[in-house]
Scaffold this motif. Sequence first.
Motif, PDB file in Angstrom:
ATOM      1  N   LEU A  19     126.235 -33.078   1.492  1.00 48.46           N
ATOM      2  CA  LEU A  19     127.419 -33.562   0.782  1.00 48.46           C
ATOM      3  C   LEU A  19     128.672 -32.764   1.104  1.00 48.46           C
ATOM      4  CD1 LEU A  19     125.937 -34.408  -2.742  1.00 48.46           C
ATOM      5  CD2 LEU A  19     126.695 -36.007  -0.979  1.00 48.46           C
ATOM      6  N   TRP A  34     124.783 -41.135  -3.565  1.00 50.14           N
ATOM      7  CA  TRP A  34     124.921 -40.773  -4.980  1.00 50.14           C
ATOM      8  C   TRP A  34     124.051 -41.662  -5.866  1.00 50.14           C
ATOM      9  CZ3 TRP A  34     130.928 -40.849  -4.400  1.00 50.14           C
ATOM     10  CH2 TRP A  34     131.357 -39.630  -3.857  1.00 50.14           C
ATOM     11  N   SER A  56     124.438 -30.265  -7.426  1.00 49.39           N
ATOM     12  CA  SER A  56     125.209 -31.497  -7.532  1.00 49.39           C
ATOM     13  C   SER A  56     124.795 -32.242  -8.792  1.00 49.39           C
ATOM     14  CB  SER A  56     124.960 -32.410  -6.323  1.00 49.39           C
ATOM     15  OG  SER A  56     125.659 -31.956  -5.191  1.00 49.39           O
ATOM     16  N   THR A  58     125.415 -35.903 -10.671  1.00 47.48           N
ATOM     17  CA  THR A  58     125.878 -37.232 -10.285  1.00 47.48           C
ATOM     18  C   THR A  58     125.894 -38.235 -11.437  1.00 47.48           C
ATOM     19  OG1 THR A  58     123.605 -37.579  -9.474  1.00 47.48           O
ATOM     20  CG2 THR A  58     125.305 -37.077  -7.835  1.00 47.48           C
ATOM     21  N   HIS A 299     135.397 -34.549  -5.948  1.00 48.61           N
ATOM     22  CA  HIS A 299     134.562 -33.591  -6.674  1.00 48.61           C
ATOM     23  C   HIS A 299     135.426 -32.503  -7.295  1.00 48.61           C
ATOM     24  CE1 HIS A 299     134.931 -30.999  -2.998  1.00 48.61           C
ATOM     25  NE2 HIS A 299     134.887 -30.036  -3.907  1.00 48.61           N
ATOM     26  N   TRP A 324     130.381 -34.748  -9.055  1.00 45.03           N
ATOM     27  CA  TRP A 324     130.872 -35.789  -8.140  1.00 45.03           C
ATOM     28  C   TRP A 324     131.450 -36.931  -8.965  1.00 45.03           C
ATOM     29  CZ3 TRP A 324     131.342 -34.485  -3.211  1.00 45.03           C
ATOM     30  CH2 TRP A 324     130.570 -33.405  -2.747  1.00 45.03           C
TER      31      TRP A 324
END
Length: 423
Positions: A19, A34, A56, A58, A299, A324
Amino acid sequence: MRLNQPVPHEDIDLEAVDLTDSTLYGAGDPHSIWNAMRHRDPVRWQQVDETLGFWSVTRFEDADLVLRDHTLFTSQRGTMLFLLGKEDPARGRQMAATDPPRHTRMRVPMQRALTNKQVEKYRDAVTTEVHRLLTPALGGEPFDFAEAMMNLPMATAGTMMGLPRADWTRLTQLTTMSIAPEDPEFAGPGGVEATLQSAHRELFAYFHDILRERRDNLGDDLISLLLGMDIDGRRLETGAILSNCYSLILGANVTTPFVPTGAMAELVGTPLLDEWRSDPKLLNTGVDEALRWASPANHFMRYALQDIELRGKKIRAGDAVVAWLGSANRDEEAFDDPFTFDIRRKPNRHIAFGSGAHYCVGHTVARMSLKILFTELFENFESFELAGEIEHLHSNFVAGIKHMPMVAKLKQGSVKRYAELAR
């Protein structure tokens, strides 16, 4: 970055995903990635090298928590992935890189200067700039709608900061270099770091000169406000003012231009655009949906201040956590039919402007600019069509279109008006 329907999440190999790779957003399909992460691994660790990595998030609920709760996640160690593993030199001095309560004391005076009532003073300036940017459409020949939109934010930011109009184009280019240093069109010689350093050096030198002149000629502009700001009994030092000038202009150029291009890329050639254009009552909900749809700030990064468990994953104090926004704003747990552009969507609790204490301080400016732009497009043009390939910006920080050839046809009653404005 394509804003398409995702492929089945089972078809995505998450082990092959990086990413941080800017080419993913310029030529790839991050929304499918995603989507797969939301379904299979919504809090996922990515190892970047031998020593660095990040989590991350999401899902909407998790992204909102990470951005909103400054007692759990700090902004003071860097808010963008290019700062991963580095100390942010702006920490404690720039609003975006400062936690409450100091952040609040810095934000309040700026927030007062950016109320809806205050930004309305700039409506005429923005409208004039919109006219100027759309004049290439007069001849009925293809013009680059995306290039035009990238110059739109300076109509407000440049005016509100009291910056000479002759400098706006260069400032737009420098901020784009700052957010997309790996894009072949904006990268300078020497690679990513050299591009960033060059852009930052020129921007800070520029604002240093502006400050030197402005100290003796204070006005009601935002730079004068920063010069007179008193925090904890002390005026902001020069470095802090420079850092906040950079943040203001970067924020303007990140948010506004990529919303209309994202919306038009989706709607041109569809009955939905005609429906939106024909009903002025849908302007506000349509603009909010355009913000959700485009999610131009890709982000924001935070660092965990304490150990915390999120969806069964143990995030340790000191770990980097990346929210994100584009993924959160497509989360089916938060939005009905999230991959449909719904001009009537209400409520629309998107986080395109962030969340919590760091909710974009310039959101009033962005909303006004977008409403003026779409009103101008809808009232004066009767048709639009794409006239070539769309090109996306290579950036892991900004989801944006950099080229979008389009043909626009003026309504008969607007031809004379625009011809006069073009003189």
